[in-house]
Design an enzyme around this catalytic site. Sequence first.
Site, mmCIF file in Angstrom:
data_model
loop_
_atom_site.group_PDB
_atom_site.id
_atom_site.type_symbol
_atom_site.label_atom_id
_atom_site.label_comp_id
_atom_site.label_asym_id
_atom_site.label_seq_id
_atom_site.Cartn_x
_atom_site.Cartn_y
_atom_site.Cartn_z
ATOM 1 N N CYS A 2 0.831 -1.200 0.000
ATOM 2 C CA CYS A 2 0.000 0.000 0.000
ATOM 3 C C CYS A 2 0.869 1.254 0.000
ATOM 4 O O CYS A 2 2.009 1.237 0.437
ATOM 5 C CB CYS A 2 -0.862 0.041 1.248
ATOM 6 S SG CYS A 2 -1.745 -1.468 1.562
ATOM 7 N N ARG A 27 4.264 0.614 -6.896
ATOM 8 C CA ARG A 27 4.312 -0.368 -5.813
ATOM 9 C C ARG A 27 3.238 -1.439 -5.959
ATOM 10 O O ARG A 27 3.275 -2.456 -5.269
ATOM 11 C CB ARG A 27 4.117 0.343 -4.465
ATOM 12 C CG ARG A 27 5.241 1.296 -4.110
ATOM 13 C CD ARG A 27 4.808 2.291 -3.078
ATOM 14 N NE ARG A 27 4.507 1.674 -1.805
ATOM 15 C CZ ARG A 27 5.327 1.660 -0.773
ATOM 16 N NH1 ARG A 27 6.500 2.243 -0.862
ATOM 17 N NH2 ARG A 27 4.991 1.091 0.357
ATOM 18 N N TRP A 70 -3.256 -2.286 -1.255
ATOM 19 C CA TRP A 70 -2.916 -3.615 -1.787
ATOM 20 C C TRP A 70 -3.412 -4.582 -0.731
ATOM 21 O O TRP A 70 -2.821 -4.717 0.335
ATOM 22 C CB TRP A 70 -1.403 -3.700 -1.989
ATOM 23 C CG TRP A 70 -1.024 -4.778 -2.939
ATOM 24 C CD1 TRP A 70 -1.116 -4.744 -4.296
ATOM 25 C CD2 TRP A 70 -0.476 -6.049 -2.612
ATOM 26 N NE1 TRP A 70 -0.678 -5.913 -4.833
ATOM 27 C CE2 TRP A 70 -0.273 -6.737 -3.832
ATOM 28 C CE3 TRP A 70 -0.145 -6.690 -1.428
ATOM 29 C CZ2 TRP A 70 0.241 -8.012 -3.898
ATOM 30 C CZ3 TRP A 70 0.364 -7.969 -1.497
ATOM 31 C CH2 TRP A 70 0.558 -8.616 -2.711
ATOM 32 N N ASN A 96 -1.013 1.722 6.521
ATOM 33 C CA ASN A 96 -0.212 0.654 5.915
ATOM 34 C C ASN A 96 0.235 -0.263 7.032
ATOM 35 O O ASN A 96 0.559 0.219 8.118
ATOM 36 C CB ASN A 96 1.058 1.219 5.270
ATOM 37 C CG ASN A 96 0.793 1.778 3.900
ATOM 38 O OD1 ASN A 96 -0.337 1.782 3.443
ATOM 39 N ND2 ASN A 96 1.834 2.266 3.259
ATOM 40 N N GLY A 97 0.307 -1.546 6.759
ATOM 41 C CA GLY A 97 0.768 -2.487 7.778
ATOM 42 C C GLY A 97 -0.340 -3.445 8.149
ATOM 43 O O GLY A 97 -1.345 -3.556 7.441
ATOM 44 N N GLU A 480 16.795 -23.639 -8.150
ATOM 45 C CA GLU A 480 16.456 -22.220 -8.071
ATOM 46 C C GLU A 480 17.681 -21.350 -8.407
ATOM 47 O O GLU A 480 17.554 -20.356 -9.125
ATOM 48 C CB GLU A 480 15.904 -21.897 -6.664
ATOM 49 C CG GLU A 480 15.593 -20.452 -6.382
ATOM 50 C CD GLU A 480 14.606 -19.803 -7.356
ATOM 51 O OE1 GLU A 480 13.989 -20.490 -8.188
ATOM 52 O OE2 GLU A 480 14.502 -18.564 -7.299
ATOM 53 N N LYS A 484 17.716 -18.722 -11.544
ATOM 54 C CA LYS A 484 17.984 -17.277 -11.408
ATOM 55 C C LYS A 484 19.081 -16.856 -12.381
ATOM 56 O O LYS A 484 18.978 -15.830 -13.037
ATOM 57 C CB LYS A 484 18.432 -16.902 -9.985
ATOM 58 C CG LYS A 484 17.392 -16.834 -8.922
ATOM 59 C CD LYS A 484 16.416 -15.698 -9.019
ATOM 60 C CE LYS A 484 15.207 -16.088 -9.824
ATOM 61 N NZ LYS A 484 14.136 -16.755 -9.167
ATOM 62 N N GLU A 487 17.774 -16.870 -16.026
ATOM 63 C CA GLU A 487 16.795 -15.808 -16.292
ATOM 64 C C GLU A 487 17.409 -14.449 -16.518
ATOM 65 O O GLU A 487 16.986 -13.712 -17.395
ATOM 66 C CB GLU A 487 15.889 -15.641 -15.053
ATOM 67 C CG GLU A 487 14.750 -16.547 -14.958
ATOM 68 C CD GLU A 487 13.971 -16.214 -13.699
ATOM 69 O OE1 GLU A 487 12.851 -15.748 -13.840
ATOM 70 O OE2 GLU A 487 14.501 -16.410 -12.586
ATOM 71 N N HIS A 503 25.271 -40.275 -12.611
ATOM 72 C CA HIS A 503 24.354 -40.863 -13.600
ATOM 73 C C HIS A 503 24.333 -40.061 -14.889
ATOM 74 O O HIS A 503 23.410 -40.188 -15.688
ATOM 75 C CB HIS A 503 22.954 -40.982 -12.995
ATOM 76 C CG HIS A 503 22.947 -41.798 -11.756
ATOM 77 N ND1 HIS A 503 23.067 -43.169 -11.766
ATOM 78 C CD2 HIS A 503 22.904 -41.437 -10.447
ATOM 79 C CE1 HIS A 503 23.069 -43.616 -10.518
ATOM 80 N NE2 HIS A 503 22.982 -42.575 -9.707
ATOM 81 N N LYS A 602 6.090 -10.957 -15.781
ATOM 82 C CA LYS A 602 5.938 -11.142 -14.336
ATOM 83 C C LYS A 602 4.783 -12.078 -14.011
ATOM 84 O O LYS A 602 4.825 -12.816 -13.045
ATOM 85 C CB LYS A 602 5.740 -9.775 -13.663
ATOM 86 C CG LYS A 602 5.722 -9.824 -12.148
ATOM 87 C CD LYS A 602 7.077 -10.232 -11.582
ATOM 88 C CE LYS A 602 7.036 -10.568 -10.106
ATOM 89 N NZ LYS A 602 8.116 -11.491 -9.732
HETATM 90 C C1 F6R Z 1 11.289 -17.070 -11.697
HETATM 91 C C2 F6R Z 1 9.901 -16.681 -11.766
HETATM 92 C C3 F6R Z 1 8.917 -17.650 -12.311
HETATM 93 C C4 F6R Z 1 7.680 -17.692 -11.407
HETATM 94 C C5 F6R Z 1 6.600 -18.566 -12.041
HETATM 95 C C6 F6R Z 1 5.380 -18.691 -11.170
HETATM 96 O O1 F6R Z 1 12.096 -16.076 -11.180
HETATM 97 O O2 F6R Z 1 9.544 -15.588 -11.417
HETATM 98 O O3 F6R Z 1 9.479 -18.914 -12.443
HETATM 99 O O4 F6R Z 1 8.056 -18.183 -10.159
HETATM 100 O O5 F6R Z 1 6.235 -18.021 -13.277
HETATM 101 O O6 F6R Z 1 4.799 -17.459 -10.965
HETATM 102 P P1 F6R Z 1 3.738 -17.230 -9.828
HETATM 103 O O7 F6R Z 1 4.461 -17.392 -8.520
HETATM 104 O O8 F6R Z 1 3.239 -15.835 -10.033
HETATM 105 O O9 F6R Z 1 2.690 -18.269 -9.997
#
Ligand code: F6R
Length: 607
Positions: A2, A27, A70, A96-97, A480, A484, A487, A503, A602
């Site tokens: 928020c 935000r 939010w 907020n909070g 992971e 990262k 990506e 293997h 995103k």
């Molecule tokens: C990696 C990344 C993606 C998301 C995936 C799921 O950095 O951002 O692999 O984790 O697309 O997204 P959500 O969590 O929004 O379902």
Amino acid sequence: MCGIFGYVGKKEAPAILIDGLKALEYRGYDSAGLYVAGAGLVKAVGQVKNLEAKLTPDFKGTVGIAHTRWATHGVPTEVNAHPHTDCEGKIYLAHNGIIENYGELKAELIGKGHKFASATDSEVVAHLLEDFVKAGSTFSEALTKTLAMIRGTYGLAIVNTSEPDRLYVARKGSPIVLGIGEGENFLASDPSAIVPHTKKVLYLNDGEWAILKTDSYQLFSLAGEEIKREPTVIEWSVEETKKGGYDHFMLKEIMEGDNVIKNSFRGRLLEDSLEIKLDELKEVEEKLKGIKRIIITSCGTALYSGMVGEYMLEEFAKIPVEIEYASEFRYRSPIVEAGTMVMAITQSGETADTLAAIREAKRQGALIVSIVNTVGSTIARESDAVIYNQIGPEIGVASTKAFISQVTIFSLLTLYLAKLRGVASDEETKKMIKEIVALPEKIKSILERREEIKEVATKYAGFTDFLFMGRKYTFPIAFEGALKLKEISYVHAEGYGAGEMKHGPIAMIDPNFPTVALCLSDSVYEKMISNVEEIKARSGKVLAIATVGNETLKTLADDIIYVPETVEFLESIIAVIPLQLFAYYIGIGKGYDVDKPRNLAKSVTVE
Ligand code: F6R
């Protein structure tokens, strides 16, 4: 998260408030509202421009507060949007909070005859203030008494209509900054909204409150003592202020790590009694007692957090768990027997495959309990119960803070289910809870050493292929870490379980194919060391992530990033932070826009 903005001066407040909210739009939010003394209250669902469209030319005034919400408690509607008011519409506030004890306070106030309009935790503050004022307190006294009663976090901006020349503002846990202008003053949750007006700012500390008038400001402690402090001048540009002074949202979100953990367990972990409280599961508690199996389904980073969750739940809550790629689950004719709980893990709450997977599970009668960051999102709405991350929106496309929050919530859920099913030992639960509480400081200590990680990343920046390997709780972290790096730096990286090396993947090892080895001091440490020996014997380069104090790896690995000690159950959170920073520094070293990696979105709302 928020956003709050406030203005007191001689100019027309509505336009300034709208601009303030627009500056906070980045935000993320789902509804907005403002209150202008003498003019009234206006709210709208959706974008700030919807709110702006509702303001008529005669909506005028020079003092006001505004908010972008939010949602954390209650769905995004006009009624739940801020500002909130008391029974008589005399006090208006934006918050907020999270007010952790709002349930108890609300019940008490309802008992006294107060009428609540919204489902928010925030509204309780307006009624508490009203209650104290009606009992004879001055507004300042009412404020200090109210602040003493509420538990949780707040950034508060308040208009008392009986004193329409001033704003009251208070802070604990949620940032509030005052902007000191010439014949006008501002307040905001984030300096980016203030910088266009003035660069003279004053950050409120936790436990402080203030009165802001056109030509003056006064700061006070919770005990009501006046505090003298001069404003500072910020040199940041508007763009820099949005990123909290960091170069990228990704770095800002990694650097928020300690607070992300605290916000994830806030209100759910009772530090005094060392208990876990997940009120959001109350309605499905009876069903949870009878579940025989859990299926966790999600995508990408969220799936890897689910893999950690699988290990936690099986080891401590003794429930059989399977982890499923949502994109496969939805098409592969899965069998969901009675007594199955299906969990979607998702930051956005809108991922198409994850949504389709829970719809399939629901069709087969499963109980759907999800971990979601975005309140009111489709997956949140379609789940039977939701545990929200409570960490604000993630803006960087690569998921970082959501991952550590998801794993933290899995740790809470595991301890909660272990107790519910009668398989938890009190001693073990208390030990785990203490370790969860200690996590933020440990994360901070890694973040403070980010320059060291940057140096290591610079050393490895020239390689074109990487292997990440781990075992047990660091097995998902190998995936992971590799994801990262792929990506945001477009470098080829593979995550592997160290036990799988022989293997196949070991054939790839040569001096140009470095391995990032997750060698934390845990139950599989000796096995990891054997894998590292095997790689070294084939002239492979090794960057080890090791627990502080480990001397053995100094003679084995080429480089080491040390992390603090924690219990194995939580080590994935500690282990992932250096890998997030490693990927970040390699990505920016190559000059890439790490906040918006190519080809990625995103929120993946299409298949
Ligand atoms: C990696 C990344 C993606 C998301 C995936 C799921 O950095 O951002 O692999 O984790 O697309 O997204 P959500 O969590 O929004 O379902």
